[in-house]
Design an enzyme around this catalytic site. Structure first.
Site, PDB file in Angstrom:
ATOM      1  N   HIS A 134     -11.757   6.866 -22.267  1.00 25.38           N
ATOM      2  CA  HIS A 134     -13.226   6.906 -22.296  1.00 25.38           C
ATOM      3  C   HIS A 134     -13.702   7.288 -23.685  1.00 25.38           C
ATOM      4  O   HIS A 134     -13.563   8.437 -24.107  1.00 25.38           O
ATOM      5  CB  HIS A 134     -13.729   7.912 -21.264  1.00 25.38           C
ATOM      6  CG  HIS A 134     -13.270   7.594 -19.875  1.00 25.38           C
ATOM      7  ND1 HIS A 134     -12.021   7.917 -19.414  1.00 25.38           N
ATOM      8  CD2 HIS A 134     -13.904   6.948 -18.846  1.00 25.38           C
ATOM      9  CE1 HIS A 134     -11.886   7.483 -18.171  1.00 25.38           C
ATOM     10  NE2 HIS A 134     -13.015   6.896 -17.802  1.00 25.38           N
ATOM     11  N   HIS A 139     -19.067   3.759 -21.571  1.00 20.96           N
ATOM     12  CA  HIS A 139     -18.478   4.849 -20.774  1.00 20.96           C
ATOM     13  C   HIS A 139     -16.951   4.806 -20.841  1.00 20.96           C
ATOM     14  O   HIS A 139     -16.290   5.818 -20.957  1.00 20.96           O
ATOM     15  CB  HIS A 139     -18.944   4.750 -19.312  1.00 20.96           C
ATOM     16  CG  HIS A 139     -18.137   5.608 -18.388  1.00 20.96           C
ATOM     17  ND1 HIS A 139     -18.482   6.902 -18.086  1.00 20.96           N
ATOM     18  CD2 HIS A 139     -16.961   5.364 -17.729  1.00 20.96           C
ATOM     19  CE1 HIS A 139     -17.565   7.426 -17.287  1.00 20.96           C
ATOM     20  NE2 HIS A 139     -16.643   6.507 -17.041  1.00 20.96           N
ATOM     21  N   GLU A 172     -17.982  26.798   0.914  1.00 20.77           N
ATOM     22  CA  GLU A 172     -16.513  26.783   0.913  1.00 20.77           C
ATOM     23  C   GLU A 172     -15.953  26.107  -0.335  1.00 20.77           C
ATOM     24  O   GLU A 172     -15.000  26.587  -0.946  1.00 20.77           O
ATOM     25  CB  GLU A 172     -15.979  26.063   2.163  1.00 20.77           C
ATOM     26  CG  GLU A 172     -16.302  26.758   3.468  1.00 20.77           C
ATOM     27  CD  GLU A 172     -17.691  26.432   4.004  1.00 20.77           C
ATOM     28  OE1 GLU A 172     -18.379  25.573   3.413  1.00 20.77           O
ATOM     29  OE2 GLU A 172     -18.091  27.034   5.030  1.00 20.77           O
TER      30      GLU A 172
HETATM   31  C1  LIG Z   1     -15.188  13.122  -7.932  1.00 24.23           C
HETATM   32  C2  LIG Z   1     -15.150  11.942  -8.845  1.00 24.23           C
HETATM   33  N1  LIG Z   1     -15.713  10.786  -8.455  1.00 24.23           N
HETATM   34  C3  LIG Z   1     -15.646   9.698  -9.236  1.00 24.23           C
HETATM   35  C4  LIG Z   1     -15.003   9.751 -10.430  1.00 24.23           C
HETATM   36  C5  LIG Z   1     -14.911   8.498 -11.296  1.00 24.23           C
HETATM   37  N2  LIG Z   1     -15.785   8.632 -12.460  1.00 24.23           N
HETATM   38  C6  LIG Z   1     -15.320   9.060 -13.641  1.00 24.23           C
HETATM   39  S1  LIG Z   1     -16.513   9.182 -14.783  1.00 24.23           S
HETATM   40  C7  LIG Z   1     -17.693   8.654 -13.696  1.00 24.23           C
HETATM   41  C8  LIG Z   1     -19.124   8.529 -14.124  1.00 24.23           C
HETATM   42  C9  LIG Z   1     -19.568   9.766 -14.728  1.00 24.23           C
HETATM   43  O1  LIG Z   1     -20.796   9.624 -15.313  1.00 24.23           O
HETATM   44  P1  LIG Z   1     -21.279  10.666 -16.405  1.00 24.23           P
HETATM   45  O2  LIG Z   1     -20.945  12.023 -15.936  1.00 24.23           O
HETATM   46  O3  LIG Z   1     -22.675  10.375 -16.710  1.00 24.23           O
HETATM   47  O4  LIG Z   1     -20.332  10.376 -17.615  1.00 24.23           O
HETATM   48  P2  LIG Z   1     -20.642   9.402 -18.855  1.00 24.23           P
HETATM   49  O5  LIG Z   1     -20.875   8.033 -18.283  1.00 24.23           O
HETATM   50  O6  LIG Z   1     -21.835   9.942 -19.528  1.00 24.23           O
HETATM   51  O7  LIG Z   1     -19.392   9.457 -19.657  1.00 24.23           O
HETATM   52  C10 LIG Z   1     -17.139   8.401 -12.460  1.00 24.23           C
HETATM   53  C11 LIG Z   1     -17.896   7.914 -11.294  1.00 24.23           C
HETATM   54  C12 LIG Z   1     -14.427  10.976 -10.820  1.00 24.23           C
HETATM   55  N3  LIG Z   1     -13.766  11.116 -11.961  1.00 24.23           N
HETATM   56  N4  LIG Z   1     -14.539  12.058 -10.019  1.00 24.23           N
END
Ligand SMILES: Cc1ncc(C[n+]2csc(CCOP(=O)(O)OP(=O)(O)O)c2C)c(N)n1
Length: 676
Positions: free
Chosen positions: A42, A274, A424
């Site tokens: 990323h 991303h 929890e």
């Molecule tokens: C519990 C969980 N659900 C889904 C994911 C998959 N995932 C990784 S990053 C992301 C999006 C995160 O968005 P954001 O926090 O805005 O990060 P940015 O796009 O700004 O890097 C997802 C859905 C994860 N890592 N953990």
């Protein structure tokens, strides 16, 4: 190591003095280069938050890169763990020992320290394993709480630090963030500062696809202070951090408005940034846009020098702290020993030994949750590092003892019991943070059925090898009238499926004491204590040896040492197995009874011991849960007496009869096995 001093690559137009922008761009470039080389990862988040991280690590945070374990360091949690290259770049740039440029080049490769998501214990500077969104911010609440608890115990000269978090939109959307934010606000954890990467982008696109929360209002409503800044304006970021550091009355949210993938010519500000930016033209375009002329993985000398100097800023503070620790004497050193409680092993063993002797001599029929409370009564005085708590089930879980005279409260952290509230998941994640902080051994209670609500954090306790103790009571249909919503059926099986987790289900008072000893001495493993609601008969002698530590053992040998059948049981079903063996004995069937408080510990025994315990005779296993997992100890021709569907609402005794988990039925099953 990277290039430094003369001969290093230089930036076009660079005057030999690194600016804050140069330092931030170094993070961006390392993140981009490492992701591009790995062809995965990323890029966007580290590139977007590079300016915030530069101010934090370059000017504000108190840490000493030469001593990653300094107990009074400020903690930093990258809750948005997918941006792991941010933390690796920072660790390398600031000069932590044990991470070099080669480690960045092997990002995401087998055996490297630079795993896809930050993993505790791999790269230096990684305070907790993150990646499952929301966990990091909740861990940080535990760390900030740990800081206050130790501050109250040891004084501000020894423990007085901040906990910083970088959290993304995703972290703030996760449910666990609500529990964590609410708990932190309630307790007024004013040394917790969350930097929200407000880039308004997630994987699927813009955040307005899925969320419209007013985060500032949300945090305010939970009792936080808030600020908003331009996340690319170094002066504004610095001023916000200084404001937050100066006022510890409430935790702080600093909303940092950023552009994901900052510097990437066509992808910045979009959800494409991303993930992994690997397109050669985009990468070249970014270098040009940011005026970066050095080769991949090369940091021009003046910039690296500036970063290395930042990494040394805390050395003086650390040295002064060490002098304070020396002055404070051995008790303070003991309180900060690692693992927590180190040096108290003999006293703990003695307390357990005494408990066992007393419990074996006590004929009262008690629930194992009550025995657990009685064990805690004896442990607290010899192990003050124990930090108790429950998610609003204190009386039911038996987690509070007469030694818990003061509960932890906003403004007074001198207590040793935490009312986590009906949270929890937040409790489990906070306990991970407490364990990570050091100095404390957290245990917390809820009903076993709600272990599901804790599970993502239990998994991280296990993955991080943390000694967190989960006191899960009401561990079967023995819950009774509350019915199937409250009766765990598949929970033991599902917890046993998790690597590096002790699942301990003691049969009586003596085994409960033994299981507590196992939990405390398992310094690299979390433990679940599965405890009954109702009374169980005493089945064990108080022999000094911790027999539960072998996972399973012959509790009742067959008459004459020759077995016709082996009955294997755990927890409340051990008493049923013994009763069944007595019935069988009247019919001339010789039954051995094996108590198996832990699959994991039994699995770890030598083959010879396991064969000796299980024997050759037909086997019947009894547990008021599903059969899954039991086939490790049962052969095709053996039998399981337990549950195969959800429970029901009725008095416990009636339910045991209804579902056929009785001595009668076990004896019948055994007789059929012997006949076959
Ligand atoms: C519990 C969980 N659900 C889904 C994911 C998959 N995932 C990784 S990053 C992301 C999006 C995160 O968005 P954001 O926090 O805005 O990060 P940015 O796009 O700004 O890097 C997802 C859905 C994860 N890592 N953990």
């Amino acid at each position: 190591m990277g290039l430094s001093g003369a001969g290093a690559g230089t930036l076009a137009g660079h005057k030999g003095v690194a600016s804050q922008k140069d330092m931030a761009n170094a993070i961006r470039m390392l993140a981009m280069d490492a992701v591009a080389k790995a062809k995965s990862g990323h890029s966007g988040m580290p590139m977007g938050m590079a300016d915030v991280a530069t101010v934090l690590f370059g000017q504000v945070m108190r840490y000493d890169a030469a001593d990653a374990a300094w107990p009074n360091r400020d903690r930093f949690v990258l809750s948005a763990g997918h941006g792991s290259m941010l933390i690796y770049a920072l660790a390398y740039l600031t000069g932590y020992e044990g991470i070099g440029i080669e480690d960045l080049k092997s990002f995401r490769q087998l055996g490297s320290k630079t795993a896809g998501h930050p993993e505790f214990g791999h790269a230096p500077g990684v305070e907790t394993t993150t990646g499952p969104l929301g966990q990091g911010i909740a861990n940080a609440v535990g760390m900030a709480l740990g800081e206050r608890l130790l501050n109250a115990r040891l004084g501000g000269a020894l423990i007085d630090h901040h906990t910083y978090v970088i959290a993304g939109d995703g972290c703030l959307m996760e449910g666990v963030s609500h529990e964590a934010i609410s708990l932190a606000g309630h307790l007024g954890l004013g040394k917790l500062i969350v930097l929200w990467d407000d880039n308004r982008i997630t994987i699927d696109g813009k955040t307005d696809l899925s969320v419209s929360d007013d985060q500032i209002a949300r945090f305010k409503a939970s009792g936080w202070n808030t600020l908003s800044v331009d996340g690319h304006d170094h002066d504004a970021i610095k001023a916000a951090l200084e404001t937050a550091r100066a006022d510890s009355s409430k935790p702080w949210l600093i909303a940092c408005r950023t552009i994901i993938g900052y510097g990437a010519p066509t992808k910045a500000g979009t959800s494409t940034a991303h993930g992994a930016l690997t397109d050669a033209a985009e990468i070249q375009g970014t270098r040009e846009k940011l005026g970066w002329t050095a080769a991949p993985f090369e940091i021009p000398g003046p910039i690296l020098d500036a970063w290395r100097a930042a990494g040394k800023r805390g050395a003086v503070l650390n040295a002064a702290w060490k002098a304070e620790l020396a002055k404070a004497g051995p008790e303070a050193a003991q309180a900060l020993a690692s693992p927590a409680g180190a040096g108290r092993e003999k006293a703990v063993a003695e307390a357990i030994r005494e408990a066992k002797a007393a419990f074996a001599a006590d004929t009262a029929k008690r629930a194992t949750r009550v025995w657990s409370q009685l064990v805690l009564e004896r442990l607290l005085p010899v192990l003050p590092e124990l930090m108790g708590g429950s998610a609003d089930l204190t009386g039911s879980n038996g987690t509070k003892t007469k030694h818990h005279t003061k509960v932890v409260a906003r403004g007074d952290f001198s207590g040793n019991y935490i009312h986590y509230g009906v949270r929890e998941h937040g409790m489990a994640a906070a306990m991970n943070g407490l364990a990570l902080h050091g100095g404390l051994i957290p245990y917390g209670g809820t009903f076993l059925v709600f272990s599901d609500y804790c599970r993502p954090s239990i998994r991280l306790s296990a993955l991080m090898r943390l000694r967190v103790i989960y006191v899960f009571t009401h561990d079967s249909i023995g819950v009774g009238e509350d019915g199937p919503t409250h009766q765990p059926v598949e929970h033991l099986a599902s917890l046993r499926a998790m690597p590096n987790l002790n699942v301990l289900r003691p049969a009586d008072g003596v085994e409960t004491a033994e299981c507590w000893e196992i939990a405390i001495t398992s310094t690299t493993r979390p433990s679940v204590l599965a405890l009954t609601r109702d009374g169980v008969p005493n089945v064990r002698d108080g022999a000094a040896e911790n027999r539960s530590a072998r996972g399973a053992y012959v509790l009742r040998a067959a008459e004459g040492g020759k077995r016709d059948v082996t009955l294997i049981a755990t927890g409340s079903e051990v008493g049923i197995a013994i009763e069944a063996a007595e019935r069988l004995s009247k019919d001339g069937v010789r039954a051995a009874v094996v108590s198996m408080p832990s699959f994991e510990l039994f699995r770890a025994q030598p083959d010879g011991y396991r064969f000796e315990v299980l024997g050759d005779a037909p086997r019947a296993a009894i547990e008021a849960g599903v059969a899954q997992g039991w086939h490790e100890w049962l052969r095709q021709s053996d039998r399981f007496v337990g549950m195969s569907d959800f429970g029901a609402s009725a008095p416990a005794g009636e339910l045991y009869r209804h579902f056929g988990i009785t001595a009668e039925r076990v004896a019948e099953t055994a007789r059929a096995l012997v006949k076959d």
